[in-house]
Motif scaffolding. Structure first.
Motif, PDB file in Angstrom:
ATOM      1  N   ARG A  63       3.210  -2.875 -11.566  1.00  0.00           N
ATOM      2  CA  ARG A  63       4.035  -4.033 -11.939  1.00  0.00           C
ATOM      3  C   ARG A  63       4.627  -4.710 -10.719  1.00  0.00           C
ATOM      4  O   ARG A  63       5.113  -5.824 -10.798  1.00  0.00           O
ATOM      5  N   VAL A  64       4.608  -3.980  -9.598  1.00  0.00           N
ATOM      6  CA  VAL A  64       5.039  -4.579  -8.331  1.00  0.00           C
ATOM      7  C   VAL A  64       3.957  -4.286  -7.294  1.00  0.00           C
ATOM      8  O   VAL A  64       3.613  -3.121  -7.067  1.00  0.00           O
ATOM      9  N   LEU A  65       3.397  -5.329  -6.702  1.00  0.00           N
ATOM     10  CA  LEU A  65       2.392  -5.157  -5.660  1.00  0.00           C
ATOM     11  C   LEU A  65       3.050  -5.467  -4.320  1.00  0.00           C
ATOM     12  O   LEU A  65       3.591  -6.558  -4.129  1.00  0.00           O
ATOM     13  N   ILE A  66       3.030  -4.480  -3.415  1.00  0.00           N
ATOM     14  CA  ILE A  66       3.614  -4.692  -2.089  1.00  0.00           C
ATOM     15  C   ILE A  66       2.469  -4.806  -1.087  1.00  0.00           C
ATOM     16  O   ILE A  66       1.663  -3.885  -0.966  1.00  0.00           O
ATOM     17  N   ALA A  67       2.388  -5.947  -0.417  1.00  0.00           N
ATOM     18  CA  ALA A  67       1.317  -6.166   0.558  1.00  0.00           C
ATOM     19  C   ALA A  67       1.953  -6.240   1.944  1.00  0.00           C
ATOM     20  O   ALA A  67       2.669  -7.189   2.255  1.00  0.00           O
ATOM     21  N   ASP A  68       1.729  -5.195   2.746  1.00  0.00           N
ATOM     22  CA  ASP A  68       2.363  -5.109   4.065  1.00  0.00           C
ATOM     23  C   ASP A  68       1.374  -5.595   5.122  1.00  0.00           C
ATOM     24  O   ASP A  68       0.462  -4.870   5.497  1.00  0.00           O
ATOM     25  N   GLU A  69       1.556  -6.817   5.594  1.00  0.00           N
ATOM     26  CA  GLU A  69       0.654  -7.428   6.583  1.00  0.00           C
ATOM     27  C   GLU A  69      -0.797  -7.245   6.153  1.00  0.00           C
ATOM     28  O   GLU A  69      -1.614  -6.689   6.890  1.00  0.00           O
ATOM     29  N   PRO A  70      -1.155  -7.729   4.949  1.00  0.00           N
ATOM     30  CA  PRO A  70      -2.469  -7.354   4.408  1.00  0.00           C
ATOM     31  C   PRO A  70      -3.636  -7.981   5.151  1.00  0.00           C
ATOM     32  O   PRO A  70      -4.768  -7.530   4.986  1.00  0.00           O
ATOM     33  N   THR A  71      -3.399  -8.992   5.965  1.00  0.00           N
ATOM     34  CA  THR A  71      -4.538  -9.707   6.534  1.00  0.00           C
ATOM     35  C   THR A  71      -4.562  -9.742   8.057  1.00  0.00           C
ATOM     36  O   THR A  71      -5.463 -10.329   8.636  1.00  0.00           O
ATOM     37  N   THR A  72      -3.589  -9.089   8.686  1.00  0.00           N
ATOM     38  CA  THR A  72      -3.450  -9.235  10.141  1.00  0.00           C
ATOM     39  C   THR A  72      -4.728  -8.887  10.899  1.00  0.00           C
ATOM     40  O   THR A  72      -5.058  -9.518  11.888  1.00  0.00           O
ATOM     41  N   ALA A  73      -5.454  -7.879  10.413  1.00  0.00           N
ATOM     42  CA  ALA A  73      -6.613  -7.417  11.173  1.00  0.00           C
ATOM     43  C   ALA A  73      -7.886  -8.206  10.855  1.00  0.00           C
ATOM     44  O   ALA A  73      -8.944  -7.907  11.397  1.00  0.00           O
ATOM     45  N   LEU A  74      -7.781  -9.211   9.988  1.00  0.00           N
ATOM     46  CA  LEU A  74      -9.002  -9.883   9.513  1.00  0.00           C
ATOM     47  C   LEU A  74      -9.158 -11.266  10.132  1.00  0.00           C
ATOM     48  O   LEU A  74      -8.182 -11.875  10.565  1.00  0.00           O
TER      49      LEU A  74
END
Ligand SMILES: Nc1ncnc2c1ncn2[C@@H]1O[C@H](COP(=O)(O)OP(=O)(O)OP(=O)(O)O)[C@@H](O)[C@H]1O
Ligand code: SF4
Ligand SMILES: [Mg+2]
Length: 340
Positions: free
Chosen positions: A181-192
């Motif tokens: 119910r809660v999605l936490i995205a921690d710097e999800p794209t930095t490496a891409l």
């Protein structure tokens, strides 16, 4: 643009203090900070490296740096339940089911020794209560939904057989498998690379729209904030400097740190006639914090009282989404109306 929900917060943290102790140093990583997010809403948490974004968001869930002694105080509630007094078993169940976490490095979530599909199926079986057959179907459908082509084939692949972007998608699928119910995205794209970054952010947005879940996006990327966020919290040295709707914070920032942060982003503010400029100086040493405003040493507007009194977060403006700022100096100098 606001998708701000009428519902109350689903994850809410208040007055959080987190001290980290290593054998050589003690650090106040989070210093009386808080935030909240409601169902269907995206909260972006921004701030420089080391400002406490990760520790503040994940610390209350028991996800803390390894090999470090921790003292954590404050309140944290998930769906109204006090998280900090939960037993380790209940907290672990909440982490696996209620919360889904996407990290910068997919391999911190995926097991390199196991095929992708079965990892997802196991998650769906354990936390979403599906049978083995249902869980397999769910895993294939999650891979498809996460934008992975030929999901039946990818089900039987090992993590090392997927590209970086595909692995990131597989991790999103893994986070969704428990139907969080809660999605936490921690710097999800930095490496891409930039194209894949845009695709991953679009995917997160699409999932949120379809499922109405709450999303917390931890990022350095102000562009991503302007595209995805309903609300923004700006963290500086473990404290919230400013928070409010994305529109208020991005287009009418008040705190000198927020203003500096936005001015340092290339091409973000087209009205920025002077071009981009870095904020001079470095964040304070969190092992030796002085009283008063944490930003004082870098602030062009600093006054003597800034060094002795911690500036409170004060509500400014009259918008329906509270806009709060911890800088009495700018509020007074610009005659900004307060509402506390
Ligand atoms: N393993 C650790 N040992 C000691 N201190 C740590 C450790 N991990 C984090 N800290 C300290 O805690 C504070 C907050 O760190 P945190 O990782 O939450 O920052 P962040 O804003 O997420 O940074 P980044 O953008 O680099 O991910 C920092 O001052 C950092 O030095
Ligand atoms: S309280 Fe003082 S030092 Fe802190 S941001 Fe405001 S003016 Fe600058
Ligand atoms: Mg971090």
């Amino acid at each position: 643009m606001s998708r701000h929900s009428q519902n109350g917060p689903i994850y809410e943290v208040e007055g959080l203090v987190i001290d980290l102790y290593t054998p050589t140093v003690s650090v106040r990583a989070v210093d009386g900070a808080g935030f909240y997010v409601a169902p269907g809403e995206t909260l972006a948490i921004v701030g420089e490296s080391g400002s406490g974004k990760t520790v503040m968001t994940l610390g209350p869930l028991g996800l803390l740096p390894e090999g470090v002694a921790v003292d954590l105080r404050g309140t944290a509630r998930a769906d109204g339940k006090d998280i900090l007094s939960m037993s380790p078993t209940d907290l672990s169940r909440l982490r696996g089911g209620f919360f889904g976490v996407i990290f910068q490095d997919p391999m911190s979530a995926l097991n390199p020794m196991l095929k992708i599909g079965p990892q997802l199926a196991e998650q769906a079986r354990r936390f979403a209560g599906l049978s083995a057959t249902e869980a397999r179907k769910e895993a294939v459908s999650l891979l498809a939904r996460s934008g992975i082509p030929d999901p039946e084939d990818r089900y039987d692949r090992y993590p090392h057989e997927l590209s970086g972007g595909m692995l990131q998608r597989a991790m999103i699928a893994l986070a969704l498998a428990a139907r969080p119910r809660v999605l936490i995205a921690d710097e999800p794209t930095t490496a891409l690379d930039a194209t894949v970054q845009a695709q991953i952010l679009a995917l997160i947005r699409q999932i949120q729209k379809e499922d109405g879940i709450a999303v917390i996006l931890i990022t350095h990327d102000i562009g991503a904030v302007s595209v995805l966020a309903d609300r923004v919290a700006v963290l500086y040295a473990g404290q919230v400097a400013e928070e409010g709707s994305a529109i208020d914070v991005l287009t009418a920032p008040v705190h000198p740190y927020t203003r500096g942060l936005l001015a340092s982003v290339p091409d973000f503010r087209s009205d920025n006639a002077t071009g981009t400029k870095e904020i001079p100086g470095i964040p304070p040493n969190q092992a030796q914090l002085e009283p008063g405003c944490r930003f004082a040493d870098r602030c062009e507007l600093v006054q003597p009282q800034c060094r002795t009194h911690r500036p409170p977060l004060v509500k400014v403006g009259a918008g329906s989404v509270p806009h709060r700022v911890a800088c009495p100096v700018v509020i007074a100098a610009e005659g900004i109306v307060t509402h506390d």
